[in-house]
Design a protein around this motif. Structure first.
Motif, PDB file in Angstrom:
ATOM      1  N   VAL A  82       0.545  -1.032  -0.024  1.00  0.00           N
ATOM      2  CA  VAL A  82      -0.006   0.025   0.113  1.00  0.00           C
ATOM      3  C   VAL A  82       0.831   1.160   0.150  1.00  0.00           C
ATOM      4  CG1 VAL A  82      -1.668   1.169   1.146  1.00  0.00           C
ATOM      5  CG2 VAL A  82      -1.853  -1.132   1.265  1.00  0.00           C
ATOM      6  N   GLY A  83       0.803   2.019  -0.870  1.00  0.00           N
ATOM      7  CA  GLY A  83       1.424   3.132  -1.137  1.00  0.00           C
ATOM      8  C   GLY A  83       0.733   4.544  -0.826  1.00  0.00           C
ATOM      9  N   GLU A  84       0.979   5.609  -1.125  1.00  0.00           N
ATOM     10  CA  GLU A  84       0.425   6.796  -0.747  1.00  0.00           C
ATOM     11  C   GLU A  84      -0.548   7.402  -1.825  1.00  0.00           C
ATOM     12  OE1 GLU A  84       3.357   9.898   0.512  1.00  0.00           O
ATOM     13  OE2 GLU A  84       2.096  11.537  -0.700  1.00  0.00           O
ATOM     14  N   ALA A  85      -0.280   7.852  -2.891  1.00  0.00           N
ATOM     15  CA  ALA A  85      -1.243   8.517  -3.853  1.00  0.00           C
ATOM     16  C   ALA A  85      -0.655   8.370  -5.262  1.00  0.00           C
ATOM     17  CB  ALA A  85      -1.606   9.742  -3.465  1.00  0.00           C
ATOM     18  N   PRO A  86      -1.177   8.323  -6.305  1.00  0.00           N
ATOM     19  CA  PRO A  86      -0.736   8.318  -7.692  1.00  0.00           C
ATOM     20  C   PRO A  86      -0.017   9.598  -7.737  1.00  0.00           C
ATOM     21  CG  PRO A  86      -3.055   8.118  -7.787  1.00  0.00           C
ATOM     22  CD  PRO A  86      -2.731   8.356  -6.237  1.00  0.00           C
ATOM     23  N   GLY A  87       0.916   9.478  -8.384  1.00  0.00           N
ATOM     24  CA  GLY A  87       1.975  10.619  -8.961  1.00  0.00           C
ATOM     25  C   GLY A  87       1.450  11.098 -10.482  1.00  0.00           C
ATOM     26  N   ARG A  88       2.257  11.590 -11.198  1.00  0.00           N
ATOM     27  CA  ARG A  88       2.107  12.149 -12.698  1.00  0.00           C
ATOM     28  C   ARG A  88       1.816  10.995 -13.416  1.00  0.00           C
ATOM     29  NH1 ARG A  88       5.743  13.339 -16.203  1.00  0.00           N
ATOM     30  NH2 ARG A  88       4.954  14.169 -18.143  1.00  0.00           N
ATOM     31  N   ASP A  89       2.780  10.131 -13.449  1.00  0.00           N
ATOM     32  CA  ASP A  89       3.089   8.934 -14.255  1.00  0.00           C
ATOM     33  C   ASP A  89       1.954   8.009 -14.265  1.00  0.00           C
ATOM     34  OD1 ASP A  89       5.764   9.644 -15.697  1.00  0.00           O
ATOM     35  OD2 ASP A  89       6.406   9.187 -13.694  1.00  0.00           O
ATOM     36  N   GLU A  90       1.569   7.864 -12.578  1.00  0.00           N
ATOM     37  CA  GLU A  90       0.521   6.654 -12.584  1.00  0.00           C
ATOM     38  C   GLU A  90      -0.785   7.284 -13.054  1.00  0.00           C
ATOM     39  OE1 GLU A  90       2.826   7.869 -10.354  1.00  0.00           O
ATOM     40  OE2 GLU A  90       3.980   6.138 -10.443  1.00  0.00           O
ATOM     41  N   ASP A  91      -1.258   8.762 -12.865  1.00  0.00           N
ATOM     42  CA  ASP A  91      -2.160   9.367 -13.242  1.00  0.00           C
ATOM     43  C   ASP A  91      -2.328   9.427 -14.749  1.00  0.00           C
ATOM     44  OD1 ASP A  91      -4.581  11.444 -12.688  1.00  0.00           O
ATOM     45  OD2 ASP A  91      -3.336  12.671 -14.070  1.00  0.00           O
ATOM     46  N   GLU A  95      -1.954   3.472 -13.507  1.00  0.00           N
ATOM     47  CA  GLU A  95      -1.554   2.213 -12.766  1.00  0.00           C
ATOM     48  C   GLU A  95      -0.785   2.737 -11.478  1.00  0.00           C
ATOM     49  OE1 GLU A  95      -0.188  -1.026 -15.241  1.00  0.00           O
ATOM     50  OE2 GLU A  95       1.028  -1.555 -13.729  1.00  0.00           O
ATOM     51  N   PRO A  96      -0.726   2.017 -10.641  1.00  0.00           N
ATOM     52  CA  PRO A  96      -0.061   2.537  -9.336  1.00  0.00           C
ATOM     53  C   PRO A  96       1.512   2.169  -9.746  1.00  0.00           C
ATOM     54  CG  PRO A  96      -1.165   0.816  -8.677  1.00  0.00           C
ATOM     55  CD  PRO A  96      -1.705   0.904 -10.034  1.00  0.00           C
ATOM     56  N   PHE A  97       2.254   3.110  -9.086  1.00  0.00           N
ATOM     57  CA  PHE A  97       3.866   2.815  -9.034  1.00  0.00           C
ATOM     58  C   PHE A  97       4.452   2.367 -10.499  1.00  0.00           C
ATOM     59  CE2 PHE A  97       3.075   2.553  -4.562  1.00  0.00           C
ATOM     60  CZ  PHE A  97       3.984   3.269  -3.866  1.00  0.00           C
ATOM     61  N   VAL A  98       4.473   3.277 -11.484  1.00  0.00           N
ATOM     62  CA  VAL A  98       4.863   3.061 -12.769  1.00  0.00           C
ATOM     63  C   VAL A  98       5.865   4.146 -12.923  1.00  0.00           C
ATOM     64  CG1 VAL A  98       2.916   1.584 -13.930  1.00  0.00           C
ATOM     65  CG2 VAL A  98       2.893   4.284 -13.839  1.00  0.00           C
ATOM     66  N   ALA A 122      -1.513  -1.227  -4.389  1.00  0.00           N
ATOM     67  CA  ALA A 122      -2.748  -0.354  -4.252  1.00  0.00           C
ATOM     68  C   ALA A 122      -2.213   0.786  -3.613  1.00  0.00           C
ATOM     69  CB  ALA A 122      -3.996  -0.817  -3.735  1.00  0.00           C
ATOM     70  N   ASN A 123      -2.977   2.056  -3.562  1.00  0.00           N
ATOM     71  CA  ASN A 123      -2.340   3.234  -2.807  1.00  0.00           C
ATOM     72  C   ASN A 123      -3.828   3.572  -1.784  1.00  0.00           C
ATOM     73  OD1 ASN A 123       0.031   4.338  -3.762  1.00  0.00           O
ATOM     74  ND2 ASN A 123      -1.135   4.440  -5.805  1.00  0.00           N
ATOM     75  N   VAL A 124      -3.524   4.530  -1.040  1.00  0.00           N
ATOM     76  CA  VAL A 124      -4.321   5.107   0.244  1.00  0.00           C
ATOM     77  C   VAL A 124      -5.384   5.867  -0.821  1.00  0.00           C
ATOM     78  CG1 VAL A 124      -4.725   6.515   1.810  1.00  0.00           C
ATOM     79  CG2 VAL A 124      -2.733   5.088   2.074  1.00  0.00           C
ATOM     80  N   TYR A 196      10.155   2.448   4.486  1.00  0.00           N
ATOM     81  CA  TYR A 196      10.303   3.637   3.793  1.00  0.00           C
ATOM     82  C   TYR A 196       9.620   3.377   2.249  1.00  0.00           C
ATOM     83  CZ  TYR A 196      13.450   5.314   7.512  1.00  0.00           C
ATOM     84  OH  TYR A 196      13.772   5.468   8.588  1.00  0.00           O
ATOM     85  N   HIS A 197       9.241   4.588   1.967  1.00  0.00           N
ATOM     86  CA  HIS A 197       8.412   4.719   0.487  1.00  0.00           C
ATOM     87  C   HIS A 197       9.541   4.932  -0.456  1.00  0.00           C
ATOM     88  CE1 HIS A 197       6.119   6.403  -2.588  1.00  0.00           C
ATOM     89  NE2 HIS A 197       5.095   6.172  -2.254  1.00  0.00           N
ATOM     90  N   PRO A 198       9.198   4.059  -1.498  1.00  0.00           N
ATOM     91  CA  PRO A 198      10.416   4.066  -2.563  1.00  0.00           C
ATOM     92  C   PRO A 198      10.745   5.309  -3.185  1.00  0.00           C
ATOM     93  CG  PRO A 198       8.691   2.592  -3.265  1.00  0.00           C
ATOM     94  CD  PRO A 198       8.375   3.305  -1.857  1.00  0.00           C
TER      95      PRO A 198
END
Ligand code: URA
Length: 225
Positions: A82-91, A95-98, A122-124, A196-198
């Motif tokens: 479980v991660g935090e939230a989508p970033g730019r690439d994921e948005d 897909e999460p963590f791409v 998945a993300n929060v 820790y978060h990547p």
């Protein structure tokens, strides 16, 4: 008494049916078809949930996102990140963590002998906070029921919370990630490692060894199942 008889009769009938099926199709085939139908059940539940989320406008992030970032991986996974939230690439990709942090997460997963497709990720939050700002407390509260349903559906044997937001949200604590990491906690009875978060690791590569220590504990736990 009659009730007990009826109960017994129904148990006997179930056992007879099972023996008959095993004779005709073999034990392995039945076990396999049971796990296939379990997988289908989970896929269906997750698809229904995705539909619900696509229509979600409980917070304003549904309007500013490009894509919903639902979650990805094996619905039968033993391990769920479980991660935090989508970033730019994921948005952009839905897909999460791409992005860069995602590539590092893929390496972390492979380091414990798994493939990205073996786990569930998945993300929060399921929608990108504009400019990658931190999730707001009210966004977390509104989005949390979706993550809870994902966890309930997948029923992983272990969870791994990546970073502050996932750890603090799932453990309902304000304790810093630095003190939570490296230990198994519990989320509704499911053992949960915190690490820790990547994205933090990209900025603080000296802490990679700590994440490796944490992940070895996850690997050993899964190997002992
Ligand atoms: N960071 C996260 O927490 N989640 C993602 O999906 C990507 C980056």
């Amino acid at each position: 008494m009659n009730e007990i008889r009826r109960e017994l009769a129904s148990i006997i009938s179930a056992v007879k049916t099972r023996i008959d099926l095993e004779k005709r199709f073999g034990v392995d085939t039945i076990t396999l078809s049971k796990s296939n139908s379990e997988k289908e059940r989970k896929i269906k539940l997750l698809e229904e949930l995705r539909g619900e989320m696509l229509a979600c406008h409980k917070c304003p992030l549904g309007k500013t996102r490009t894509n919903l970032v639902f979650g990805v991986g094996d619905p039968m996974a033993k391990l769920m990140f479980v991660g935090e939230a989508p970033g730019r690439d994921e948005d952009l990709q839905g897909e999460p963590f791409v992005g860069r942090a995602g590539q590092l997460l893929t390496k972390i997963i492979e380091a414990i002998g798994l493939k990205r497709s073996d786990v569930y990720i998945a993300n929060v939050l399921k929608c990108r906070p504009p400019g990658n700002r931190n999730p707001l407390p009210e966004e977390i509260v509104l989005c949390m029921p979706y993550l809870i349903k994902q966890i309930e559906t997948i029923q992983p044997k272990a969870l791994c919370a990546l970073g502050t937001f996932a750890a603090q949200t799932l453990l309902n604590t304000k304790a810093p990630v630095g003190t939570l990491r490296g230990k198994f906690h519990e989320y509704k009875g499911i053992p949960m490692m915190v690490t820790y978060h990547p994205a933090y690791l990209l900025r603080n590569p000296n802490d990679k060894a700590k994440v490796w220590d944490d992940m070895k504990k996850v690997r050993d736990f899964l190997n002992e199942l």
